[in-house]
Design a protein around this motif. Structure first.
Motif, PDB file in Angstrom:
ATOM      1  N   THR C 234      -5.620  10.225  -2.755  1.00  0.00           N
ATOM      2  CA  THR C 234      -4.394   9.482  -3.038  1.00  0.00           C
ATOM      3  C   THR C 234      -4.187   8.383  -2.010  1.00  0.00           C
ATOM      4  O   THR C 234      -4.343   8.606  -0.822  1.00  0.00           O
ATOM      5  N   THR C 236      -1.375   5.860  -0.645  1.00  0.00           N
ATOM      6  CA  THR C 236       0.037   5.515  -0.677  1.00  0.00           C
ATOM      7  C   THR C 236       0.188   4.017  -0.488  1.00  0.00           C
ATOM      8  O   THR C 236      -0.790   3.287  -0.373  1.00  0.00           O
ATOM      9  N   ALA C 237       1.436   3.565  -0.427  1.00  0.00           N
ATOM     10  CA  ALA C 237       1.699   2.134  -0.338  1.00  0.00           C
ATOM     11  C   ALA C 237       1.195   1.529   0.968  1.00  0.00           C
ATOM     12  O   ALA C 237       1.204   0.316   1.153  1.00  0.00           O
ATOM     13  N   ARG C 238       0.763   2.380   1.913  1.00  0.00           N
ATOM     14  CA  ARG C 238       0.208   1.856   3.154  1.00  0.00           C
ATOM     15  C   ARG C 238      -1.109   1.138   2.923  1.00  0.00           C
ATOM     16  O   ARG C 238      -1.563   0.366   3.738  1.00  0.00           O
ATOM     17  N   PHE C 239      -1.752   1.461   1.812  1.00  0.00           N
ATOM     18  CA  PHE C 239      -3.040   0.850   1.520  1.00  0.00           C
ATOM     19  C   PHE C 239      -2.841  -0.345   0.607  1.00  0.00           C
ATOM     20  O   PHE C 239      -1.838  -0.430  -0.111  1.00  0.00           O
ATOM     21  N   TYR C 241      -4.524  -1.078  -1.985  1.00  0.00           N
ATOM     22  CA  TYR C 241      -4.725  -0.742  -3.403  1.00  0.00           C
ATOM     23  C   TYR C 241      -4.266   0.697  -3.649  1.00  0.00           C
ATOM     24  O   TYR C 241      -5.078   1.607  -3.687  1.00  0.00           O
TER      25      TYR C 241
END
Lengths: 243, 264, 287
Positions: C234, C236-239, C241
């Motif tokens: 998974t 998260t928005a830290r990545f 994409y």
């Protein structure tokens, strides 16, 4: 007698190390525990600990290379010398302290929290709880009344809650906060946070006292000038920690 | 704590009996040997279940593969190809991920004298899910071995059986099947050893350990993690496996003698 | 990679995929397939060398050598490869460093084992602490190669031992009657004949070797399993994409890769068997 041997050992190690090693060290991390450490889309180690580590290396005037290693074997590979430090969100515990040394903490004790599917209101003390193998959370659940289910990676522990294998997952608060935020209301915190383990420190071989001293000095320095406070605020949603 | 005490505490820990807490500090050699040995119960269980059921299923698949009918031989060949063509490690992962996606339901099956509850969530537990993966895996490999042997059954034997008036079912059961086993036995022994060794992958890949009940490798890596020294628990588990492999070879050798007892 | 990927949050649909599949991490993933091939190609000659050494040791006229050959083949056969991989590479690494330590730092007074630590002088480190990362990775990869070769060399020794014994005695006796020396008989008659008997066993071994390569990640090599797990997890928005748990998808890609590899291998070996057994007095042989 023992003390003298130890002292000479340290002196000898220092002498040789400074003579031949061009101050290059290898930093071992897991690379699968955002926001502490993870591998970003470019394939590089990233996260809170990447920035802390780089800041520490700069202060200590060391040249640092980052390597990733599976969590299970992260300590054996440190003591056998595959890298020189562990900087992987590792809580300082007595058990670990017997085998390796820790620097002073660079992150305060973080409570562990439970996350379950939203709407779960069961009794956690008798529930099925997922945790990552050989973490402080796993041994905490094993000695409580709850049923422990162990997984090799943090990813799988959360997946187990999603697919109903486990009622809840117990892990560091900061790791779970990201997941809960990204789940669009599917997952939610539940129960009371529990305090297990100390703050997070950098793991170093017991024989490597010189490196430990250098790192301790560097940690004190980034604490003193507010660098660490700023980094924590950046990676942990504005959390304020005063040093 | 004496070693005898350790034995009573932990000998059946892998099944959930005895002392609940695993040793944490000052871990003795005795504790390591007993607990790793306790985990070996699971390795033996997986091997016995997979080999036991797999043997018969493999015979069916081998006959299916050798059949002239396309609707029999094609599925058999596909099954063999899919399983033999991919690593067990990846099979474990994919099957586990599929099983957890199944809806969690239960049925009560009434057998007249007793009612049995069956639940799909058992599939995600190692005792059933991993046993199924290992069963399918060994079935495919064994079927291929049996199929190879089947093709080498001497034609003369079959003609002789037909001449004394045996029907097809009798020929299959009394002539072809035993001859096939005899021819396949050395390779089948190897497959049994591989399967036994593969049981060490169960808790290492995808299936989680519940309440710290795992196989021998689970406990070995637990100790390697607690003592931070891989050079004690892993040689212990290696020793256990060598011992049980020798037992397995002896057992199969004995069966081989029985299969060949009519030959001088 | 592409210009439109500068800000991943702005792209969607096909162009999202074109960006996602060309991130640095994905490039690492694609390159790790080469790691698998490199391992396969590198280990095969070493496996054959170990196999021949083991097989010849078992046929040796000296009893201790024979015991050694038998001990090697049966011990490795008795231990699951996964358990072997968990401690033998670390032991080899420490063994190499210990030897270098003895050789380079003989004036070093402290013990190599200090409590839990394994400490050798800096000059004895393998590779040196100052070496760039690729040296460390290559060294780790070579250790893994050696570990694979030890395990599969034992299986190869078994096969080759059997094949050497399967060559009809009459052929060797005839060669001796012609006045050939032991070496000549082995090189000109025994060895060339043996291949036809060894090939089924060796091709089987190759298949097993292919399917053992996912265990590479246990040895700390960043192989396809490592990257599949890493990429599939998974995000998260830290990545850049974000996506949910896609591990199943990535593992299905691995499944297809392995099925393809074993399928091609099977075709290749069928061809080879036909060629090698030409003129042999076996069922597959054409006279």
């Amino acid at each position: 007698m023992k003390l003298t041997t130890l002292l000479t050992t340290a002196a000898l190690a220092t002498g040789i190390a400074s003579a031949s090693m061009a101050d290059a060290i290898r930093m071992g991390t897991e690379g699968a525990y955002p926001p502490y450490n993870f591998v970003n889309d470019a394939g590089e180690v990233d996260g809170f600990e990447r920035e802390v580590g780089d800041a520490l290396c700069e202060r200590a005037e060391l040249e640092c290379t980052w390597v990733t290693n599976d969590w299970d074997s992260i300590i054996p590979n440190l003591v056998s010398g595959n890298y020189d430090t562990i900087i992987a969100g590792m809580s300082i515990t007595d058990e670990r302290d017997e085998v390796i040394d820790f620097t002073s903490e660079y992150f305060p004790p973080d409570p562990s929290t439970y996350v379950a599917l939203a709407g779960y209101d069961g009794d956690l003390s008798g529930a099925v709880v997922a945790a990552q193998t050989s973490t402080i959370q796993a041994s905490y659940i094993a000695s409580s009344g709850a049923t422990l289910v162990e997984f090799a990676t943090p990813e799988e522990t959360v997946a187990a809650v999603r697919n109903g294998e486990a009622d809840a997952v117990l892990a560091d608060d900061a790791f779970l906060a990201d997941i809960v935020n990204a789940s669009n209301g599917e997952l939610a915190f539940t129960g009371e946070p529990v305090s297990i383990g100390g703050g997070i420190g950098m793991g170093i071989r017991e024989s490597d006292t010189e490196l430990k001293d250098k790192m301790n000095a560097a940690i004190a320095s980034i604490k003193a000038d507010g660098t660490l406070t700023a980094l924590i605020a950046k990676w942990f949603d504005g959390r304020m920690v005063k040093y | 704590m004496s070693c005898a005490q350790t034995f009573t505490d932990y000998a059946f820990r892998a099944l959930g009996y005895g002392e609940r807490a695993l040793p944490k500090a000052d871990i003795s050699l005795c504790e390591q040997i007993v607990l790793i040995g306790s985990g070996l119960i699971w390795n033996v269980y997986f091997a016995v279940v997979a080999l036991g059921f797999g043997f018969f299923f493999a015979s069916l698949v081998a006959f299916g593969r050798a059949s002239d009918r396309k609707w029999l031989s094609l599925p058999a060949a596909t099954f063999i190809f899919l399983v033999r063509g991919s690593p067990l490690f990846i099979q474990f992962f994919i099957v586990y991920e599929t099983f957890v996606l199944l809806p969690k339901v239960g049925w009560d099956i009434n057998l007249g004298f007793i009612e049995i509850g069956i639940e799909t969530r058992w599939l995600t537990r190692a005792w059933l899910g991993a046993a199924i993966v290992l069963f399918l895996n060994t079935s495919a490999y064994t079927a291929q071995i049996f199929y190879g042997a089947l093709k080498s059954v001497p034609r003369g034997d079959i003609e002789a059986a037909r001449a004394i008036g045996m029907n097809t079912v009798q020929i299959n059961r009394r002539i072809i099947w035993p001859t096939m086993l005899r021819l396949a036995w050395p390779s089948y022994t190897n497959e049994a050893i591989f399967l036994f060794h593969a049981t060490a992958l169960v808790f290492f890949s995808s299936f989680p350990a519940w309440q710290q009940r795992g196989d021998s490798l689970y406990y070995a890596s637990y100790f390697a993690d607690k003592t931070f020294n891989p050079f004690v628990p892993y040689p212990i588990i290696a020793g256990f496996f060598i011992l049980f492999t020798i037992l397995l070879i002896l057992l199969f050798g004995w069966a081989n003698k029985r299969l060949n007892r009519h030959l001088s | 990679m592409f210009n439109h990927c500068a800000d991943p949050s702005l792209v969607d649909g096909l162009s999202w995929w074109s960006c996602y599949l060309t991130t640095g991490k994905h490039i690492n993933f694609y390159q790790s397939f080469l790691v698998v091939f490199a391992l396969l190609l590198l280990t095969v000659p070493i496996i054959l060398a170990f196999g021949f050494a083991g097989a010849l040791a078992r046929r040796s006229r000296m009893l201790p050598v024979r015991w050694f050959g038998l001990g090697y083949t049966s011990m490795v056969r008795g231990i699951p490869d996964i358990i072997f991989f968990l401690f033998v590479p670390i032991a080899m690494d420490q063994g190499i460093e210990y030897l270098r330590h003895q050789w380079k730092c003989s004036d070093w007074l402290e013990p190599v084992r200090q409590g839990n630590d394994f400490v050798v002088c800096t000059a004895a480190k393998m590779p040196l602490g100052i070496s760039p990362q690729w040296v460390h990775e290559t060294y780790g990869f070579l250790l893994a190669t050696l570990a694979f070769a030890i395990v599969f060399g034992a299986f190869a020794a078994n096969t080759l031992h059997g094949a050497l014994g399967a060559v009809p005695k009459a052929q060797l006796e005839t060669a001796a009657a012609f006045g050939m020396s032991r070496g000549q008989i082995f090189r000109r008659i025994h060895l060339p004949q043996m291949w036809a008997y060894a090939l089924p066993g060796l091709s089987n071994l190759w298949m097993i070797l292919i399917k053992a390569t996912p265990l590479l990640f246990l040895l700390g090599v960043e192989d396809i399993v490592y990257w599949a797990r890493e990429l599939g997890g998974t995000k998260t928005a830290r990545f850049a994409y974000p996506h949910p748990d896609w591990r199943l998808g990535y593992f299905l890609v691995l499944l297809v890769f392995y099925l393809g590899l074993t399928w091609v291998s099977e075709k290749f070996f069928n061809n080879l068997t036909r060629r090698v057994s030409k003129g042999q007095t076996t069922i597959g042989g054409t006279v």
